[in-house]
Design a protein around this motif. Structure first.
Motif, short mmCIF file in Angstrom:
data_model
loop_
_atom_site.label_atom_id
_atom_site.label_comp_id
_atom_site.label_asym_id
_atom_site.label_seq_id
_atom_site.Cartn_x
_atom_site.Cartn_y
_atom_site.Cartn_z
N ARG A 89 -2.73 16.28 3.17
CA ARG A 89 -4.15 16.63 3.36
C ARG A 89 -4.74 16.15 4.67
N ASP A 90 -4.27 15.00 5.14
CA ASP A 90 -4.84 14.45 6.39
C ASP A 90 -4.60 15.38 7.57
N ILE A 91 -3.60 16.28 7.44
CA ILE A 91 -3.35 17.22 8.54
C ILE A 91 -3.57 18.66 8.07
N VAL A 110 2.03 3.22 13.37
CA VAL A 110 0.82 2.52 13.83
C VAL A 110 -0.12 2.23 12.65
N HIS A 111 -0.07 3.09 11.63
CA HIS A 111 -1.05 2.94 10.55
C HIS A 111 -0.85 1.68 9.70
N GLY A 112 -1.93 1.32 9.00
CA GLY A 112 -1.88 0.19 8.09
C GLY A 112 -1.50 0.64 6.69
N SER A 113 -1.84 -0.18 5.71
CA SER A 113 -1.35 0.07 4.34
C SER A 113 -2.22 1.07 3.58
N ALA A 114 -3.31 1.55 4.19
CA ALA A 114 -4.16 2.60 3.62
C ALA A 114 -4.41 2.42 2.13
N PRO A 115 -5.03 1.31 1.73
CA PRO A 115 -5.20 1.05 0.29
C PRO A 115 -6.00 2.14 -0.43
N ASP A 116 -6.83 2.87 0.35
CA ASP A 116 -7.64 3.92 -0.29
C ASP A 116 -6.80 5.06 -0.88
N ILE A 117 -5.59 5.27 -0.36
CA ILE A 117 -4.76 6.37 -0.90
C ILE A 117 -3.44 5.87 -1.47
N ALA A 118 -3.25 4.56 -1.49
CA ALA A 118 -1.96 4.00 -1.93
C ALA A 118 -1.66 4.37 -3.37
N GLY A 137 -4.43 11.95 13.81
CA GLY A 137 -4.69 10.78 12.98
C GLY A 137 -3.51 9.85 12.86
N LEU A 138 -3.71 8.81 12.04
CA LEU A 138 -2.71 7.75 11.95
C LEU A 138 -1.44 8.21 11.23
N GLY A 139 -1.53 9.31 10.53
CA GLY A 139 -0.35 9.80 9.80
C GLY A 139 0.74 10.37 10.70
N VAL A 140 0.45 10.50 12.00
CA VAL A 140 1.43 11.18 12.86
C VAL A 140 1.82 10.38 14.12
N LEU A 171 -0.35 10.72 -1.78
CA LEU A 171 -1.06 11.54 -0.78
C LEU A 171 -0.70 11.19 0.66
N ALA A 172 -0.05 10.04 0.85
CA ALA A 172 0.16 9.55 2.23
C ALA A 172 1.05 10.49 3.03
N ASN A 173 0.72 10.61 4.27
CA ASN A 173 1.53 11.40 5.20
C ASN A 173 2.74 10.55 5.63
N PRO A 174 3.94 11.01 5.33
CA PRO A 174 5.12 10.20 5.69
C PRO A 174 5.61 10.43 7.11
N GLY A 181 0.83 -1.21 0.00
CA GLY A 181 0.00 0.00 0.00
C GLY A 181 0.86 1.25 0.00
N ILE A 182 0.64 2.12 1.00
CA ILE A 182 1.44 3.36 1.07
C ILE A 182 2.84 3.10 1.62
N GLY A 183 3.13 1.85 2.01
CA GLY A 183 4.41 1.52 2.63
C GLY A 183 5.62 2.01 1.84
N SER A 193 -4.53 2.39 20.46
CA SER A 193 -3.55 3.14 19.63
C SER A 193 -4.26 3.98 18.58
N ASP A 194 -5.23 3.39 17.90
CA ASP A 194 -5.95 4.16 16.87
C ASP A 194 -6.78 5.26 17.52
N LEU A 195 -7.41 4.94 18.65
CA LEU A 195 -8.21 5.95 19.34
C LEU A 195 -7.33 7.15 19.71
P1 ATP Z 1 -4.64 -2.18 9.59
O1 ATP Z 1 -5.83 -3.01 9.87
O2 ATP Z 1 -3.71 -2.70 8.54
O3 ATP Z 1 -3.93 -1.69 10.83
P2 ATP Z 1 -6.40 0.02 9.37
O4 ATP Z 1 -7.66 -0.70 9.10
O5 ATP Z 1 -6.15 0.57 10.74
O6 ATP Z 1 -5.17 -0.85 8.90
P3 ATP Z 1 -5.23 2.04 7.80
O7 ATP Z 1 -4.65 1.40 6.60
O8 ATP Z 1 -4.28 2.42 8.85
O9 ATP Z 1 -6.40 1.17 8.33
O10 ATP Z 1 -6.05 3.33 7.34
C1 ATP Z 1 -7.13 3.89 8.09
C2 ATP Z 1 -7.46 5.27 7.52
O11 ATP Z 1 -6.40 6.17 7.85
C3 ATP Z 1 -7.55 5.26 6.00
O12 ATP Z 1 -8.59 6.13 5.59
C4 ATP Z 1 -6.22 5.78 5.55
O13 ATP Z 1 -6.24 6.45 4.32
C5 ATP Z 1 -5.82 6.72 6.68
N1 ATP Z 1 -4.35 6.72 6.83
C6 ATP Z 1 -3.62 5.75 7.39
N2 ATP Z 1 -2.32 6.06 7.33
C7 ATP Z 1 -2.23 7.26 6.71
C8 ATP Z 1 -1.13 8.11 6.35
N3 ATP Z 1 0.13 7.79 6.60
N4 ATP Z 1 -1.43 9.27 5.71
C9 ATP Z 1 -2.69 9.63 5.46
N5 ATP Z 1 -3.76 8.86 5.77
C10 ATP Z 1 -3.53 7.69 6.39
#
Ligand code: ATP
Length: 346
Positions: free
Chosen positions: A324-326, A268-276, A249-252, A280-283, A21-23, A240-242
């Motif tokens: 954009r996320d921030i 902490v964040h996952g692969s964020a397939p929606d923006i991969a 958000g997860l980008g920071v 756009l991903a926050n590094p 994903g965004i990895g 962690s997500d909360l």
């Molecule tokens: P996983 O189950 O793999 O931990 P998740 O279900 O928690 O993943 P994420 O992939 O972390 O989901 O994404 C959750 C939301 O946060 C998505 O809308 C994603 O686009 C957003 N997001 C996550 N990481 C980033 C990032 N680095 N920059 C911007 N948006 C992010």
């Protein structure tokens, strides 16, 4: 970090796992920023995740595991585990396989990132190897399944020790354990008992216990009353997500998985397939995880230069140099470039 193993020296080595994903985007950015400090890091690329399934026929190639064991440090992007198909979660496999028993996730308010809260300054310590993540589930009879929550005195004591050591080592005042021992009297009861036992050995660190549902409400009402949070595997994942939501958000939110054999640094964040793949991903979370890695190496000056650099970017009123996320209008590359320019200036 309590388990720091490396000392500042000539060249460091680290396994670099881009993941899925965004990895590749965020890990690539983190690598560029770390290299811009001039600290010499020999990067050893390792495959893992869905991308490795294509290239190596397996989610977690043995050579990647061997490289982490050899070099003891990795900077890792998020990895996707295909749903269905019977694959065990790659992140869980890695943490269990290398016995990276403590997840350390600092969550703090960042100047320049506006949220409802300004005074969040906590560290989540999550047990990484057991609990409901044992992956042991079975069908008892058709229509009835059972998932086993494995809880051992050894792992609960070890993670509690880690949390209190961390608190002491980082001049933190309080450890709060979240649990549901009123319902899971034996499983969470054991976690709680171990935390209480360990707490007695640390009279200089305050200890507090809270039923997790109340804890969630208290965090949202006033996160500033929390310092170090001690959590089992599932609660640690959710909280962690909360908590990420409190600070932008997860980008920071960065993280590290620490064990006796080594350390794997990952957001902490996952692969964020929606923006991969969209740039756009926050590094920042990956860069901050890299900063944790530099501190682990003993490269504290370089770590501080990166912190100063991203704080300066976040203090800028130019929306093009934040993602954009921030609240910005820029992409991964704009944000990364702005940080690198400032790292190089110092
Ligand atoms: P996983 O189950 O793999 O931990 P998740 O279900 O928690 O993943 P994420 O992939 O972390 O989901 O994404 C959750 C939301 O946060 C998505 O809308 C994603 O686009 C957003 N997001 C996550 N990481 C980033 C990032 N680095 N920059 C911007 N948006 C992010």
């Amino acid at each position: 970090m309590a388990a720091s193993s490396s000392k500042k020296s000539g060249t460091h080595s680290a396994v670099l796992i881009p993941g899925d994903g965004i990895g590749p985007e965020v890990i690539g950015a983190a690598r560029e920023v770390l290299d811009a400090t001039g600290v010499k890091i020999q990067w050893v690329e390792g495959a893992a995740g869905e991308s490795a399934l294509k290239t190596h026929g397996t989610l977690l190639p043995q050579e990647t595991l061997d490289a982490i064991v050899k070099y003891k440090v990795a900077l890792k992007g998020p990895c996707t585990t295909p749903i269905g198909g019977g694959h065990k979660s790659i992140n869980v496999s890695l943490r269990q396989g290398l016995n990276l028993y403590a997840a350390v996730r600092p969550v703090r308010s960042i100047d320049g990132i506006k949220t409802r809260y300004t005074d969040v300054e906590m560290v989540i310590i999550r047990e990484n190897t057991e609990g409901l993540y044992s992956g042991i589930e079975h069908e008892v009879v058709p229509g009835v399944v059972e998932a086993l929550k494995i809880v051992t005195e050894k792992a609960c004591t070890r993670i509690s020790e880690y949390a209190f050591q961390y608190a002491r080592g980082h001049s933190r005042k309080k450890v709060t354990v979240f649990h549901k021992a009123n319902i899971m009297k034996m499983a969470d009861g054991l976690f709680l008992k171990c935390a209480r036992n360990v707490a007695q050995k640390y009279p200089d660190v305050a200890f507090n216990e809270m039923i997790i549902d109340n804890g969630c409400m208290q965090i949202i009402k006033d996160p500033s009353r929390f310092d170090v949070l001690l959590l089992d595997n599932l609660y640690g994942d959710i909280i962690s997500d909360l908590c990420a939501g409190l600070v932008g958000g997860l980008g920071v939110v960065p993280g590290a998985n620490i064990g006796e054999a080594g350390a794997v640094f990952e957001s902490v964040h996952g692969s964020a397939p929606d923006i991969a793949g969209k740039g756009l991903a926050n590094p920042l979370a990956a860069i901050m995880s890299g900063v944790m890695m530099l501190n682990y190496f003993g490269e504290t000056d370089a770590a501080q230069r990166i912190k100063n650099a991203y704080n300066s970017v976040l203090a800028s009123s130019d929306p093009q140099i934040r993602t954009r996320d921030i609240g910005g209008e820029g992409g991964t590359k704009d944000f990364t470039r702005a940080i690198i320019e400032r790292v190089k200036k110092k």
